[in-house]
Scaffold this motif. Structure first.
Motif, PDB file in Angstrom:
ATOM      1  N   SER A 171       5.429   4.302   2.240  1.00 28.07           N
ATOM      2  CA  SER A 171       5.917   5.778   2.802  1.00 28.07           C
ATOM      3  C   SER A 171       5.899   6.030   4.136  1.00 28.07           C
ATOM      4  O   SER A 171       6.429   6.850   4.610  1.00 28.07           O
TER       5      SER A 171
ATOM      6  N   HIS B  92       1.024  -1.430   0.042  1.00 29.68           N
ATOM      7  CA  HIS B  92      -0.005   0.018   0.016  1.00 29.68           C
ATOM      8  C   HIS B  92       0.881   1.288  -0.015  1.00 29.68           C
ATOM      9  O   HIS B  92       1.821   1.311   0.882  1.00 29.68           O
ATOM     10  N   PRO B  93       0.653   2.365  -0.700  1.00 30.79           N
ATOM     11  CA  PRO B  93       1.480   3.289  -1.002  1.00 30.79           C
ATOM     12  C   PRO B  93       1.494   3.912   0.534  1.00 30.79           C
ATOM     13  O   PRO B  93       2.700   4.714   0.734  1.00 30.79           O
ATOM     14  N   ASP B  94       0.619   4.327   1.220  1.00 32.21           N
ATOM     15  CA  ASP B  94       0.930   4.839   2.592  1.00 32.21           C
ATOM     16  C   ASP B  94       1.641   3.989   3.612  1.00 32.21           C
ATOM     17  O   ASP B  94       2.359   4.300   4.384  1.00 32.21           O
TER      18      ASP B  94
END
Length: 690
Positions: A447, A442-444
């Motif tokens: 990051s 998942h991108p979050d």
């Protein structure tokens, strides 16, 4: 000081195996205990000796203080390690061990009692200068007092059991009109999980981070912290992925939170390994302002996620639990603790993810482990209680194992864990491995922009919505090849017995196999030709050339449209389990007409409400003939200390109710039938039998 000769491990599963590993390394004899359900479990086989302590029900085995103490007496144990869960934070058990002349490998009884009462714990640490979350004060509040306190604090609020942890019994309430129902549900879960339904209420902080500090204290006044763990990736308030260190904290905040954790430990006279949990508001603090953090609770035991701390500090926490319990002082100070690299852990659980609108229900699953592949390596660690043949039931917690990856930095650790999960295969039981892999991408998550609501918000997008065509094709061709004769050299094969589709005077016929994967609609797979050289059509899709390249007892290679797909596989009475890249499918080839004639949900059509998981019916709120409305709760099914409410899908009348409180039910068993009002008749589904 002298180390113990024999230690009894008062637990089961992966934590028992993990404790036994350190006992073996220390040259200490290990004693395992087991219920009838665990007679052949991995922890039993890995211990030096084992004692049966009762039937499958935890109350009569793993939660029986008398039987555990008797096992210790009979085996000459000098100490008891409680692991986590069960009696690990039970002050009465710790006191009973001490009274029996045994060393409890954990904190003093007084510390367990104090920190086990979340209300007193908050008051104690607040007096020591540790910031706490605003919430109710006093213990033993009635439903009316809880309701009033919640309204005074202001919505949203979090209902929490005063005893226990692990997210069980916790309820987030955003609508004051729902307080009465949620308080009742939270009390039920707390009573079931901890034998104590005392609740407290706290202000809910939106998009919070859950960060905990590992502490270690000896009996000589020394207390240190071992850095923090980020535990914000949760569902239903239960952690599923943890990492160390946190991507959020700077060095100043890490130091401040570490000192607060040490003060919390000192305030209760702590000894041994423990964890102080904090809630940290999301987002960046005001310019120049320090980051806020609030004490939530202290876990007076080893945590599930302790391996990530071990990997970044180089310390064996179980070893230090034993050394402290034996009276040894810590041989290092705070300045000697360094965090090197990054570690991430994923909890592998026996559960099935079912999407309902934009919500995902994670429901306990059960079965027999028929094939097992678990990764190990220089930067991968798997703590597991599994082995092939393990029976996974619904009597205990659904966590099966933990897969942990280490790397020089966070990005490397995340990549390593995704690869390790891809190499994790458990066939015979549904698990959350594929979901965990998707979550880690998942991108979050990549990051580091985490919060405790991320999983619940985005879970639906992380669950596969269908079954890949090549999976359906593999299942159908495995069934197809099973129908093909295996000719013995020199024997004659009747061509009319070969399911090749041959017929005189026309195109070859299609052989139809109906493939069903639980949780998905059945798919008709049409096969023309033999399994090693076929044309396959899945549902309404165009035909694709396919062939079984090779098959073995544990693998399948499928040529599908020019691409070769590799699956692990095992055949059972219901079809075939297929696994690839951490994802598994139980592909059942069946005749839908025959299935309907055998009864079950299909015989009742769309009006049947079925069990979403194997478990026990705890509450029945409706009766036959009662008129119900959309969303009305009809009954509650519990498994592995999780409740699932069965609600009416539309306005109608209950025409059948096949269970009562206390009934044991299987997955997909019909529980009730609701006949909708004339205007609410549901559209017929494909495959329904008229």
């Amino acid at each position: 000081m002298t180390m113990f000769d024999t230690v009894l491990v008062a637990n089961r599963g992966e934590i028992a195996v993990r404790v036994i590993r350190t006992l073996r390394a220390e040259g200490v004899r290990s004693v395992a205990v087991h219920s009838d359900a665990d007679a052949d479990a991995r922890h039993v086989r890995e211990a030096d000796t084992a004692v049966r302590i009762g039937p499958a029900a935890a109350a009569e085995s793993y939660l029986s203080v008398e039987r555990l103490l008797d096992a210790a007496r009979r085996t000459g144990a000098q100490a008891v390690h409680p692991g986590y869960g069960f009696l690990a934070e039970n002050a009465a058990f710790a006191a009973a061990c001490t009274g029996a002349g045994l060393t409890f490998v954990g904190p003093p009884t007084a510390a367990i009692e104090l920190m086990g009462d979340k209300i007193r714990a908050k008051e104690t640490v607040a007096a020591a200068g540790v910031p706490v979350v605003p919430g109710s004060s006093g213990s033993g509040l009635s439903d009316a007092e809880l309701d009033a306190a919640a309204r005074e604090i202001g919505m949203p609020v979090l209902l929490k059991p005063s005893a226990g942890g692990g997210g069980k019994g916790m309820r987030l309430v955003r609508d004051a009109a729902l307080l009465a129902d949620e308080i009742a549900a939270a009390r039920r879960e707390a009573r079931s999980s901890f034998g104590d339904d005392t609740l407290l209420v706290e202000r809910w902080i939106d998009r919070p981070r859950h960060i905990e500090i590992q502490v270690l204290a000896d009996g000589h006044g020394n207390v240190v912290h071992l850095g923090e763990r980020e535990c914000s990736l949760q569902r239903r308030h239960q952690k599923i992925i943890e990492e160390a260190p946190s991507p959020l904290l700077d060095e100043a905040t890490r130091t401040a939170m570490g000192e607060a954790a040490v003060n919390a430990a000192r305030s209760c006279g702590y000894r041994g390994a423990g964890t102080v949990e904090f809630i940290v508001p999301g987002g960046a603090p005001a310019a120049g302002a320090p980051r806020d953090y609030f004490f939530m609770e202290m876990n007076t035991r080893l945590q599930v996620e302790h391996p990530v701390t071990e990997l970044v500090t180089g310390l064996d926490l179980v070893q230090w639990q034993l050394r402290v319990a034996a009276g040894e002082p810590l041989d290092f100070g705070q300045d000697d603790v360094t965090l090197t690299g990054h570690a991430v852990e994923a909890r592998v659980c026996a559960e099935t993810a079912r999407v309902s609108g934009d919500r995902v229900d994670f429901l306990p699953s059960a079965g027999t482990v028929r094939l097992l592949r678990e990764p190990q390596g220089p930067r991968v660690r798997t703590d597991s209680g599994l082995s092939e043949g393990t029976e996974v039931g619904t009597s205990y917690d659904p966590m099966l194992s933990k897969v942990v990856a280490y790397g020089p930095d966070r990005a490397a650790a995340l990549r390593g864990l995704r690869a390790a999960l891809a190499g994790t295969t458990v066939l015979g039981v549904d698990t959350n491995v594929a979901f965990l892999r998707a979550l880690l991408a998942h991108p979050d998550v990549v990051s580091g922009e985490l919060d405790t609501g991320l999983v619940d918000r985005d879970a639906a997008s992380l669950v596969p919505t269908g079954v890949p065509h090549e999976v359906c094709a593999a299942a159908a061709l495995l069934r197809h090849t099973a129908l093909e004769p295996s000719p013995v050299p020199g024997d004659w094969t009747n061509p009319f017995e070969v399911p090749s589709g041959f017929r005189m005077g026309g195109e070859p016929a299609w052989t139809v196999h109906h493939v069903r994967v639980p949780g998905h609609e059945p798919v008709a797979v049409r096969v023309r030709g033999l399994a090693h050289d076929a044309l396959v059509r899945v549902g309404d899709a165009d035909p694709v050339t396919a062939r079984l390249v090779s098959t073995g007892p544990a693998h399948v290679q499928l040529g599908w449209g020019g691409v070769t797909h590799h699956f692990t596989r095992v055949v059972d009475e219901g079809g075939a389990w297929l696994g690839r890249d951490g994802q598994t499918w139980h592909a059942q080839v069946h005749d839908p007409v025959e299935a309907a004639l055998r009864g079950g949900a299909g015989a009742h059509g769309a009006d049947a409400l079925t069990a979403p998981m194997p478990g026990t019916v705890t509450v029945v709120k409706a009766e036959v003939g009662e008129e119900v409305v959309t969303g009305q709760s009809l009954l509650v099914v519990e498994a592995m200390k999780m409740e699932h409410v069965i609600a009416s899908p539309y306005d109608g009348v209950v025409t059948e109710l096949d269970v009562s409180a206390g009934s044991t039910v299987a997955m997909d068993q019909v529980l009730a039938v609701v006949e909708p009002k004339e205007s609410e008749q549901p559209e017929p589904k494909e495959g329904d039998v008229p």
